[in-house]
Design a protein around this motif. Sequence first.
Motif, PDB file in Angstrom:
ATOM      1  N   ASP A  13       0.831  -1.200   0.000  1.00  0.00           N
ATOM      2  CA  ASP A  13       0.000   0.000   0.000  1.00  0.00           C
ATOM      3  C   ASP A  13       0.870   1.257   0.000  1.00  0.00           C
ATOM      4  O   ASP A  13       2.092   1.197   0.069  1.00  0.00           O
ATOM      5  CB  ASP A  13      -0.981  -0.014   1.177  1.00  0.00           C
ATOM      6  N   LYS A  14       0.212   2.392  -0.097  1.00  0.00           N
ATOM      7  CA  LYS A  14       0.944   3.660  -0.224  1.00  0.00           C
ATOM      8  C   LYS A  14       1.809   3.972   0.995  1.00  0.00           C
ATOM      9  O   LYS A  14       2.903   4.509   0.849  1.00  0.00           O
ATOM     10  CB  LYS A  14      -0.030   4.801  -0.497  1.00  0.00           C
ATOM     11  N   LYS A  15       1.335   3.649   2.187  1.00  0.00           N
ATOM     12  CA  LYS A  15       2.122   3.917   3.391  1.00  0.00           C
ATOM     13  C   LYS A  15       3.403   3.093   3.393  1.00  0.00           C
ATOM     14  O   LYS A  15       4.474   3.604   3.725  1.00  0.00           O
ATOM     15  CB  LYS A  15       1.306   3.604   4.648  1.00  0.00           C
ATOM     16  N   GLU A  47       4.920   1.860   0.772  1.00  0.00           N
ATOM     17  CA  GLU A  47       5.752   2.367  -0.315  1.00  0.00           C
ATOM     18  C   GLU A  47       6.468   3.647   0.103  1.00  0.00           C
ATOM     19  O   GLU A  47       7.656   3.830  -0.172  1.00  0.00           O
ATOM     20  CB  GLU A  47       4.893   2.611  -1.563  1.00  0.00           C
ATOM     21  N   LEU A  48       5.744   4.522   0.789  1.00  0.00           N
ATOM     22  CA  LEU A  48       6.329   5.770   1.263  1.00  0.00           C
ATOM     23  C   LEU A  48       7.426   5.488   2.296  1.00  0.00           C
ATOM     24  O   LEU A  48       8.507   6.088   2.241  1.00  0.00           O
ATOM     25  CB  LEU A  48       5.254   6.673   1.876  1.00  0.00           C
ATOM     26  N   LEU A  49       7.158   4.573   3.205  1.00  0.00           N
ATOM     27  CA  LEU A  49       8.151   4.210   4.208  1.00  0.00           C
ATOM     28  C   LEU A  49       9.396   3.620   3.551  1.00  0.00           C
ATOM     29  O   LEU A  49      10.527   3.970   3.910  1.00  0.00           O
ATOM     30  CB  LEU A  49       7.563   3.214   5.211  1.00  0.00           C
ATOM     31  N   LYS A  50       9.204   2.753   2.579  1.00  0.00           N
ATOM     32  CA  LYS A  50      10.327   2.154   1.862  1.00  0.00           C
ATOM     33  C   LYS A  50      11.157   3.236   1.169  1.00  0.00           C
ATOM     34  O   LYS A  50      12.388   3.215   1.215  1.00  0.00           O
ATOM     35  CB  LYS A  50       9.819   1.141   0.844  1.00  0.00           C
ATOM     36  N   GLN A  51      10.498   4.176   0.543  1.00  0.00           N
ATOM     37  CA  GLN A  51      11.186   5.278  -0.137  1.00  0.00           C
ATOM     38  C   GLN A  51      11.962   6.133   0.868  1.00  0.00           C
ATOM     39  O   GLN A  51      13.109   6.508   0.615  1.00  0.00           O
ATOM     40  CB  GLN A  51      10.186   6.150  -0.897  1.00  0.00           C
ATOM     41  N   GLN A  52      11.352   6.418   2.012  1.00  0.00           N
ATOM     42  CA  GLN A  52      12.036   7.226   3.030  1.00  0.00           C
ATOM     43  C   GLN A  52      13.274   6.505   3.565  1.00  0.00           C
ATOM     44  O   GLN A  52      14.314   7.133   3.781  1.00  0.00           O
ATOM     45  CB  GLN A  52      11.071   7.551   4.169  1.00  0.00           C
ATOM     46  N   LEU A  53      13.162   5.210   3.771  1.00  0.00           N
ATOM     47  CA  LEU A  53      14.309   4.436   4.238  1.00  0.00           C
ATOM     48  C   LEU A  53      15.436   4.432   3.206  1.00  0.00           C
ATOM     49  O   LEU A  53      16.612   4.540   3.557  1.00  0.00           O
ATOM     50  CB  LEU A  53      13.888   3.008   4.585  1.00  0.00           C
ATOM     51  N   GLN A  54      15.074   4.328   1.935  1.00  0.00           N
ATOM     52  CA  GLN A  54      16.080   4.373   0.876  1.00  0.00           C
ATOM     53  C   GLN A  54      16.763   5.737   0.835  1.00  0.00           C
ATOM     54  O   GLN A  54      17.973   5.830   0.618  1.00  0.00           O
ATOM     55  CB  GLN A  54      15.449   4.038  -0.479  1.00  0.00           C
TER      56      GLN A  54
END
Length: 109
Positions: free
Chosen positions: A2-4, A6-13
């Motif tokens: 889900d979007k949350k 995906e957003l968390l994954k992007q922030q971690l990257q």
Amino acid sequence: MDKKEELLKQQLQELKASYQQELPERLSEIRDLWQKITMNWSRQSLTALCTCLHRISGSAASFGYPELSVSAAKAEQLLKSYDNTDNIPDSNQLQTLTSALQQVFQYPG
């Protein structure tokens, strides 16, 4: 995903990329402090070096550098034995400390 997530994954990257970008500067600071200490041993520089190593040992594994984390922790532990004392390492001890710190310096970031 889900979007949350995906957003968390992007922030971690992004955090990992930022850490990788800052790592060479952090290692350079450690190298500079060690060079300063070997030229003129001071408790203030030693404390600053231990602080830098502590930060690296605590964060490196989280960002994909577990070996760096272990190396920094080892170097910090060796240096701590000289913190809060007036003892200055002899030439053999200095070589041991230098070898431990070289294990930290080997990481390019």
